[in-house]
Write an enzyme that holds these catalytic residues in place. Sequence first.
Site, short mmCIF file in Angstrom:
data_model
loop_
_atom_site.label_atom_id
_atom_site.label_comp_id
_atom_site.label_asym_id
_atom_site.label_seq_id
_atom_site.Cartn_x
_atom_site.Cartn_y
_atom_site.Cartn_z
N GLU A 34 -2.42 -9.05 3.29
CA GLU A 34 -2.79 -9.49 4.65
C GLU A 34 -4.29 -9.43 4.89
OE1 GLU A 34 -1.60 -6.61 3.87
OE2 GLU A 34 -2.37 -5.03 5.18
N CYS A 92 0.83 -1.22 0.00
CA CYS A 92 0.00 0.00 0.00
C CYS A 92 0.86 1.26 0.00
CB CYS A 92 -1.01 -0.02 1.15
SG CYS A 92 -2.29 1.22 0.97
N HIS A 109 -3.72 -5.14 -0.33
CA HIS A 109 -3.31 -5.63 0.98
C HIS A 109 -3.34 -7.16 1.01
CE1 HIS A 109 -3.18 -1.82 3.23
NE2 HIS A 109 -4.10 -1.44 2.35
#
Lengths: 259, 209
Positions: free
Chosen positions: B190, B84, B188
């Site tokens: 994650e 990001c 992202h």
Amino acid sequence: MLSKRLVICLDVRGGKLAKSVKFVDTKDIGDPVARARRYYEDGVDELVFYDITASRENRDIMIDFVEEVASQIFIPFSVGGGIRSVADATRLRNAGAEKVNVNTAAVARQELISEIAGAIGSQSTILSMDVRRVTPTQDIPSGYEIVVNGGVTPTGIDALGWAVTGEKLGAGELVINSIDADGTKDGYALNLTRMIADAVSIPVIASGGAGKPEHLYDVLTAGHADAALVASIVHYGEYTCRQLKEYLHGRGIKVRMNY
Amino acid sequence: MGAGKVITIIDYNAGNIRSVLRACAEVGAGAVTTGDPALVSKANKIIFPGVGAAPSAMAYLQKTGLDVAIKNTFKAGIPVLGICIGAQIVLDSSEEGPQKCLGLVPGKTVRFRLNDKLLKIPHMGWNEVVVKQPHPLLDGIGAGDEFYFVHSFYPRPDNQQNVYAVANHGIDFCAALGYRNLFATQFHPEKSGRLGLELLERFTRWEGR
């Protein structure tokens, strides 16, 4: 192009999953973390955990709960219920919630929205609103009124005006929950959802009334919603996430199918 | 070997560090977080995450000396994964502010300029990532695979050969860039479910080549 989202709401009371019907008569139905993990594996796009007790004593339990959820699921989730301050929002965000939902406390003091957006960003600040249909008046020209405290206290505030105000104050997303439709399984409040979605430029999550996959299709098309929130139809096993998404996908809605 | 290396996650006051840490744990990778430039300089493998704004992120990195530590570890050939904001400030500059960025990859971070009023900013949600060139970290990503995005700016490398994947939001924009031992995603991993975790798992095995 962004996909439309399937969102599941889990009402949490003292760390247990509960589902309410018309906001009364809640009963516990199981371990919310295990449920969340199951929905995550079954392709839900986002989860909302609503702390329905929302008492101050419960705050620390909720933080522990959020930490546990964040170690188990790897998609965005938000937390709502009883968030009254920037400190509440920041703690939940730091514990692993991607977003926080404000509702009653923002109606009582609308600066709360801009304060939270300033601290954790608009993209993480969701304004949830519980809405009830009323006879239009001068003060409530849209014919939809904001109700608070879990849907029991009328405020005299026009829902459409409040949605627009919420966006101006920095909310990055809206949850429109129809009290009239909630728990009925007769479908989302399409007119309400479309009216608000057309008046704001932030994403709208429709909530309340999902009973069949067609209802999701309707609110994501005719209702102009960006996301459809469901609860009991998945909690009680009537449909799986995959079934709902396959239905939407089959009818040409862009949804995330690879998970 | 690669899989045994501890990942150093740079903590520079830019949010979501713990999400990345937890995702590393989920894929069985040893990871630590640190904001200490000395420890970053000794790292074997780095994740450079971040949410928020480029100007404040850069100001913090400069104040702490992390900017120099990151540049040096990159030059030393250590595998680096940016996420990001971490994919934006590795370029030379950002339209988000007048500050210089890290300049590890030639290019600029720019704001979405969209004519279509139906397209919303920030670009937030799940979107398909289309691989433009093969890369070890993108192995296995196929048609229709979606990842989670939240951003209003996107990286625009000067050289098309640094663009490894794109996504579409009114325009095709760079969703993943790579240059030598650096790889960076605008999305992202994650927060992107199984597909995101698999990308992180591939990073644990990547030697930066």
